[in-house]
Design a protein around this motif. Structure first.
Motif, PDB file in Angstrom:
ATOM      1  N   LYS B 192      -0.953  -9.677  11.513  1.00 30.24           N
ATOM      2  CA  LYS B 192      -1.884  -8.690  10.967  1.00 30.24           C
ATOM      3  C   LYS B 192      -1.916  -8.880   9.460  1.00 30.24           C
ATOM      4  CE  LYS B 192      -0.147  -4.738  12.776  1.00 30.24           C
ATOM      5  NZ  LYS B 192      -0.112  -3.300  13.054  1.00 30.24           N
ATOM      6  N   PRO B 193      -3.019  -8.454   8.817  1.00 32.68           N
ATOM      7  CA  PRO B 193      -3.008  -8.494   7.360  1.00 32.68           C
ATOM      8  C   PRO B 193      -1.944  -7.534   6.841  1.00 32.68           C
ATOM      9  CG  PRO B 193      -4.937  -7.335   8.143  1.00 32.68           C
ATOM     10  CD  PRO B 193      -4.284  -7.930   9.333  1.00 32.68           C
ATOM     11  N   ARG B 194      -1.355  -7.879   5.693  1.00 34.65           N
ATOM     12  CA  ARG B 194      -0.326  -7.008   5.114  1.00 34.65           C
ATOM     13  C   ARG B 194      -0.992  -6.099   4.090  1.00 34.65           C
ATOM     14  NH1 ARG B 194       4.846  -8.449   5.419  1.00 34.65           N
ATOM     15  NH2 ARG B 194       5.274  -8.290   3.201  1.00 34.65           N
ATOM     16  N   PHE B 195      -0.995  -4.797   4.434  1.00 40.34           N
ATOM     17  CA  PHE B 195      -1.691  -3.832   3.577  1.00 40.34           C
ATOM     18  C   PHE B 195      -0.754  -3.267   2.527  1.00 40.34           C
ATOM     19  CE2 PHE B 195      -4.173  -3.146   7.615  1.00 40.34           C
ATOM     20  CZ  PHE B 195      -5.277  -3.846   7.184  1.00 40.34           C
ATOM     21  N   GLY B 196      -1.376  -2.838   1.422  1.00 44.52           N
ATOM     22  CA  GLY B 196      -0.621  -2.121   0.396  1.00 44.52           C
ATOM     23  C   GLY B 196      -0.644  -0.637   0.707  1.00 44.52           C
ATOM     24  N   ARG B 197      -0.656   0.196  -0.320  1.00 42.73           N
ATOM     25  CA  ARG B 197      -0.640   1.645  -0.081  1.00 42.73           C
ATOM     26  C   ARG B 197      -1.874   2.086   0.694  1.00 42.73           C
ATOM     27  NH1 ARG B 197       1.344   6.506  -0.829  1.00 42.73           N
ATOM     28  NH2 ARG B 197       0.124   8.198  -1.747  1.00 42.73           N
TER      29      ARG B 197
END
Lengths: 418, 313
Positions: B192-197
């Motif tokens: 999965k894409p790695r999301f920030g806040r």
């Protein structure tokens, strides 16, 4: 009457009676006839077992309008003893009434020998006939409706002769006129003969009828004369006088037998019902085309806040009549019209106090087309495309997410709490 | 050791200490005198305990409550790990005001757009008629305007607000995340894409509300003060405002019902929804799953702080 006058009158009457008797072969007096017919039990029996009472109530007769006359005036062939008497011909003394009656729908049918149709006696009575002004008379204003309804509320008669539905007639009782005369006893309230005539009743589809479309405004104007005046000046009134059959007359908006107050939710001109009443003609493609009326009046109204709010029962919002008027409606092209460009600020200002010239800039009935309302049209097209695209993208994103989860065999729920 | 046991042992030690001190101080006095002093001390201690109980602030009580909850949760779901605060109280309050107002606005506004819809009449009659319904709509509008003003101040004045606002600005990474997420859905890439806040999904939600508020409040004010508006604008401008209000309402409703509801309610990870909007906390596990970049940043910050503390010592 003082005794002297009473005495003189009696003497004169006796003398006249004697004279009459001398010339007319001295027929029987009322008292003579009542020797037999004053007996309440006197009756004739028919072979089929039916009986016919031959009783004449002396008191009723004496009080009737003919009470001073003799039996012979109407029954010339009544000489004791006698068999079946000939028919009474009222026309002998009332030729005008007879003539009118013979031309009326009742008279014409009667002439064909139909027995159900009323003759003189069915409305006026027989031995107890009273003047129309007499409160006890059958044809007195407050009593005549019941006289008419004895037949016109009869389902059998209605079906036999294809008369209007009994409910139509009976609706009169609950109408504003019916209630005024029945409940409040108002003599000014319209009763059947006021509109339909008395002896000369004709169906409304005949041009000579008082209730024919072309005669309706004049007819209602007999009582509602101020409104008739206003109506005559309106576009509808002028159209009607010009012989345009589709031009509305009083009854088209108000109804006829069932006319109620405009505050009655059942009324066709109750605030909530007005748009549909006007639309009956203004939403009619044929009428709108033939007379070059502006189209889409109803749909544009119903799309507006006014229309929606009215549908939900908010009666303070504008309906057709609030802006266009009612009896005195004029087209917007007429400078005197409440909806002419110059008068719009004033008309709208009735509810929107700050309304100025800005109210006339644009349309009140907004048709969303590039020609009529470019701004609205552009916004609508933009949002239609925008919403459509976004929803498709949402659904695609969600759909792919769900399919991906399924493919990966992830559990349906509680992903983080396994 | 349970909380009660802890408390008891603490109290016992304290009692022993006091007892010892009193015994020491009264050693050379007569027993009756000693008893008097002992009595005095006891009363004084009780007074002190009562005062202590009173001055414990609401914040402390809440913190205590949270600690207790945290402990309970940790016993139940040890795999969730530590809890982090994701949304502060101010932010949660804004969200509650907003969704309350939006729900009111939708249920009183949609019947105007769709008078023929089955539920419309019911929704209008819910308030006792159309007139009342319009009043409720204006109450909702007032709440939304308040929310908008509150949020603007929050964005400018609060440190957290400023930080979040900057993090909510779309970046090229969001586009890359979107592409990767779709490739992940389709099975093209395993990660999965790695999301920030804030993920691009949340950013979309935020900016949709922003855009929606501007359009809805702007056009709504025209309709609310139609009489004043007509003093300065021709009627066709009001017609445009009316159309915008109506169409944007549709867009906002669909965005909420389809996009937001899927992402926070119907998403299989979340169904039927979490209470994050209420307590504002997120577990370590969820943090790692949904906001790995933020988690790493937090951990990095924490270790740096710890290192700094060590050097300071």
């Amino acid at each position: 009457m003082n005794p002297l006058r009473s005495f003189l009158f009696t003497v004169l009457l006796a003398a006249a009676g004697a004279g009459l008797a001398a010339t007319a072969d001295a027929g029987p007096t009322v008292t003579d006839c009542l020797d037999c017919h004053g007996d309440a039990t006197i009756e004739k029996s028919f072979p089929d077992g039916k009986t016919l009472s031959l009783f004449v109530d002396e008191k009723e007769f004496r009080q009737s309008v003919h009470g001073k006359g003799t039996c012979m005036s109407c029954h010339p062939d009544a000489k004791a003893p006698h068999g079946k008497l000939g028919a009474v011909t009222c026309g002998k003394c009332h030729p005008d009434a007879e003539k009118s009656y013979s031309q009326s729908t009742h008279g014409l049918v009667h002439a064909k020998g139909v027995q159900d149709v009323p003759g003189c006696d069915d409305c006026h009575g027989r031995h107890d006939i009273r003047k129309a002004q007499d409160p006890k008379g059958r044809t007195f204003r407050l009593n005549v409706v019941e006289a008419c309804l004895t037949c016109h509320e009869d389902k059998v008669i209605e079906e036999r002769y294809g008369l209007p539905d009994q409910k139509v007639m009976a609706a009169y009782r609950e109408s504003v006129h019916g209630r005024a005369q029945k409940k409040s006893g108002l003599l000014g309230a319209a009763v059947c003969p006021d509109c339909h005539g008395n002896h000369m009743i004709l169906p409304g589809d005949q041009p000579r009828s008082a209730t024919h479309r072309q005669n309706i405004p004049t007819l209602c104007g007999k009582c509602h004369s101020g409104i008739l005046e206003e109506y005559e000046r309106s576009v509808h009134g002028k159209g009607m006088r010009a012989g345009i059959a589709e031009s509305p007359v009083c009854t088209d908006c108000h109804g006829e037998h069932s006319i109620t107050k405009i505050t009655d939710p059942e009324s066709k001109v109750y605030v909530k019902n007005i748009p549909r009443t006007c639309t009956a003609c203004h939403g009619n493609e044929a009428i709108a085309t033939r007379y070059a009326l502006p189209k889409k009046r109803f749909s544009t109204y119903m799309d507006s806040f006014h229309g929606v709010a009215l549908e939900y029962g908010m009666t303070t919002v504008a309906n057709c009549a609030s802006c266009h008027g009612f009896h005195g409606i004029l087209p917007s092209s007429d400078p005197a019209s409440s909806v002419s460009k110059a008068n719009l600020p004033k008309t709208c200002g009735k509810c929107h106090p700050n309304a100025g010239a800005n109210f006339a800039k644009g349309y009140v009935h907004v048709e969303v087309t590039p020609q009529k309302a470019m701004g609205v049209f552009v916004v609508r097209v933009f949002y239609t495309i925008f919403i459509g695209t976004l929803v498709i993208l949402f659904v695609l994103h969600i759909g792919m997410d769900l399919l991906g989860r399924r493919r990966r065999g992830e559990p349906k729920t509680g992903g983080t709490k396994e | 050791m349970s909380v009660d046991e802890k408390k008891n042992s603490k109290r016992e030690t304290l009692e022993q200490e006091i007892e010892a001190a009193v015994a020491e101080g009264t050693a050379d006095l007569e027993p009756s005198e000693a008893e008097k002093i002992r009595e005095k001390v006891r009363a004084r201690v009780l007074e002190e305990v009562e005062r202590e109980r009173r001055i414990r602030t609401a914040a402390e009580r809440r913190a205590e409550e949270r600690r207790r909850r945290e402990e309970k949760r940790r016993e139940k779901h040890p795999e969730e790990g530590e809890m982090f605060q994701r949304f502060n109280r101010n932010f949660r309050f804004q969200h509650i005001v907003m969704f309350t107002s939006v729900i009111l606005l939708i249920i009183t506004g949609m019947p105007i757009k769709f008078p023929d819809f089955v539920l419309s009449r019911f929704l209008v009659n819910l308030w006792g008629g159309f007139h009342n319904s319009t009043i409720v709509h204006r109450i909702g509008a007032g709440m939304l305007i308040y929310f908008m003003v509150h949020h603007l101040f929050y964005t400018v004045l609060s440190r957290q607000g400023r930080r979040d606002f900057v993090l909510l600005i779309p970046t090229p990474k969001d586009a890359r995340d979107l592409v990767q997420n779709i490739r992940h859905f389709l099975g093209k890439v395993p990660e999965k894409p790695r999301f920030g806040r804030f993920s691009y999904i949340e950013k979309f939600d935020y900016w949709a509300v922003y855009w929606g508020c501007v359009i809805m409040i702007g056009s709504g004010l025209f309709l609310w003060g139609e009489s004043i508006a007509l003093k300065y604008f021709p009627k066709y401008i009001l017609d445009v405002a009316h159309e915008m209000h109506s169409d944007e309402a549709m867009l906002a409703t669909l965005a909420i019902v389809i996009w937001h509801f899927y992402n926070v309610h119907f998403n299989p990870d979340r169904f039927p929804g979490t209470l994050m909007w209420w307590h504002g906390e997120i577990s370590e596990h969820e943090m790692k799953e949904e906001h790995p970049l933020e988690y790493e940043e937090m951990m990095a910050k924490r270790s740096k702080q710890e290192a700094a503390e060590v050097t300071n010592r």
